[in-house]
Design a protein around this motif. Sequence first.
Motif, PDB file in Angstrom:
ATOM      1  N   MET A   1      21.745 -25.733  15.888  1.00 20.32           N
ATOM      2  CA  MET A   1      20.435 -26.243  16.245  1.00 20.32           C
ATOM      3  C   MET A   1      20.009 -27.276  15.217  1.00 20.32           C
ATOM      4  O   MET A   1      20.186 -27.119  14.027  1.00 20.32           O
ATOM      5  N   SER A   2      19.425 -28.350  15.698  1.00 11.66           N
ATOM      6  CA  SER A   2      18.991 -29.445  14.846  1.00 11.66           C
ATOM      7  C   SER A   2      17.714 -29.090  14.104  1.00 11.66           C
ATOM      8  O   SER A   2      16.919 -28.279  14.538  1.00 11.66           O
ATOM      9  N   ASN A   3      17.515 -29.721  12.958  1.00 10.94           N
ATOM     10  CA  ASN A   3      16.285 -29.535  12.188  1.00 10.94           C
ATOM     11  C   ASN A   3      15.254 -30.599  12.538  1.00 10.94           C
ATOM     12  O   ASN A   3      14.383 -30.890  11.736  1.00 10.94           O
ATOM     13  N   SER A   4      15.363 -31.170  13.710  1.00 11.37           N
ATOM     14  CA  SER A   4      14.420 -32.194  14.161  1.00 11.37           C
ATOM     15  C   SER A   4      13.387 -31.575  15.091  1.00 11.37           C
ATOM     16  O   SER A   4      13.690 -30.669  15.859  1.00 11.37           O
ATOM     17  N   LEU A   5      12.179 -32.106  15.030  1.00 14.35           N
ATOM     18  CA  LEU A   5      11.107 -31.663  15.907  1.00 14.35           C
ATOM     19  C   LEU A   5      11.244 -32.398  17.235  1.00 14.35           C
ATOM     20  O   LEU A   5      11.281 -33.625  17.272  1.00 14.35           O
ATOM     21  N   MET A   6      11.341 -31.643  18.325  1.00 14.45           N
ATOM     22  CA  MET A   6      11.474 -32.241  19.652  1.00 14.45           C
ATOM     23  C   MET A   6      10.125 -32.779  20.112  1.00 14.45           C
ATOM     24  O   MET A   6       9.120 -32.077  20.054  1.00 14.45           O
ATOM     25  N   LEU A   7      10.128 -34.028  20.554  1.00 11.71           N
ATOM     26  CA  LEU A   7       8.912 -34.666  21.043  1.00 11.71           C
ATOM     27  C   LEU A   7       9.023 -34.921  22.531  1.00 11.71           C
ATOM     28  O   LEU A   7      10.104 -35.217  23.045  1.00 11.71           O
ATOM     29  N   ARG A   8       7.877 -34.838  23.194  1.00 15.97           N
ATOM     30  CA  ARG A   8       7.789 -35.235  24.597  1.00 15.97           C
ATOM     31  C   ARG A   8       6.328 -35.515  24.907  1.00 15.97           C
ATOM     32  O   ARG A   8       5.447 -35.190  24.119  1.00 15.97           O
ATOM     33  N   GLY A   9       6.089 -36.140  26.018  1.00 13.77           N
ATOM     34  CA  GLY A   9       4.731 -36.391  26.484  1.00 13.77           C
ATOM     35  C   GLY A   9       3.875 -37.187  25.509  1.00 13.77           C
ATOM     36  O   GLY A   9       4.310 -38.173  24.920  1.00 13.77           O
ATOM     37  N   THR A  10       2.640 -36.724  25.360  1.00 17.41           N
ATOM     38  CA  THR A  10       1.660 -37.418  24.525  1.00 17.41           C
ATOM     39  C   THR A  10       2.140 -37.555  23.090  1.00 17.41           C
ATOM     40  O   THR A  10       1.967 -38.613  22.473  1.00 17.41           O
ATOM     41  N   ASN A  11       2.733 -36.523  22.549  1.00 22.61           N
ATOM     42  CA  ASN A  11       3.200 -36.595  21.161  1.00 22.61           C
ATOM     43  C   ASN A  11       4.223 -37.715  20.983  1.00 22.61           C
ATOM     44  O   ASN A  11       4.158 -38.479  20.020  1.00 22.61           O
ATOM     45  N   LEU A  12       5.158 -37.822  21.899  1.00 19.90           N
ATOM     46  CA  LEU A  12       6.164 -38.877  21.823  1.00 19.90           C
ATOM     47  C   LEU A  12       5.505 -40.257  21.931  1.00 19.90           C
ATOM     48  O   LEU A  12       5.790 -41.159  21.141  1.00 19.90           O
ATOM     49  N   ARG A  13       4.606 -40.409  22.880  1.00 20.69           N
ATOM     50  CA  ARG A  13       3.945 -41.706  23.056  1.00 20.69           C
ATOM     51  C   ARG A  13       3.143 -42.095  21.825  1.00 20.69           C
ATOM     52  O   ARG A  13       3.169 -43.256  21.396  1.00 20.69           O
ATOM     53  N   TYR A  14       2.448 -41.153  21.241  1.00 17.27           N
ATOM     54  CA  TYR A  14       1.659 -41.443  20.047  1.00 17.27           C
ATOM     55  C   TYR A  14       2.554 -41.821  18.868  1.00 17.27           C
ATOM     56  O   TYR A  14       2.244 -42.741  18.115  1.00 17.27           O
ATOM     57  N   VAL A  15       3.658 -41.112  18.683  1.00 12.92           N
ATOM     58  CA  VAL A  15       4.571 -41.435  17.577  1.00 12.92           C
ATOM     59  C   VAL A  15       5.154 -42.837  17.767  1.00 12.92           C
ATOM     60  O   VAL A  15       5.216 -43.619  16.812  1.00 12.92           O
TER      61      VAL A  15
END
Length: 108
Positions: A1-15
């Motif tokens: 498992m990766s140590n990265s935070l999975m982004l989707r939706g609003t969080n991804l767009r904001y980043v």
Amino acid sequence: MSNSLMLRGTNLRYVLTRYLQLNGPTTVAGLVVALDDWGFAVAGRPSKVISDALRWERGHDRVRRRERGRYVATIGIPRRTEHRINQRVEALRAQARQLSLGGGHQPP
């Protein structure tokens, strides 16, 4: 498992929007690398997921497409919206740093 935070939706767009605000015009490939550098990941094909997220932001006039695959943040985002984006992205980056130090996602 990766140590990265999975982004989707609003969080991804904001980043993505915040990254473009901070770094200027960037390609989709550059955004894929930037997400990884910031400790984030996306499910699926990253270029497709990022392009879809940027299409949403274009509809809300927070991002503009300069040419094929190259985007820039717009000037004149309402201050309250910009503040909300900044606060959310800083919280997400802190969470991603915590994951990278702590060894990954916690089980539910």
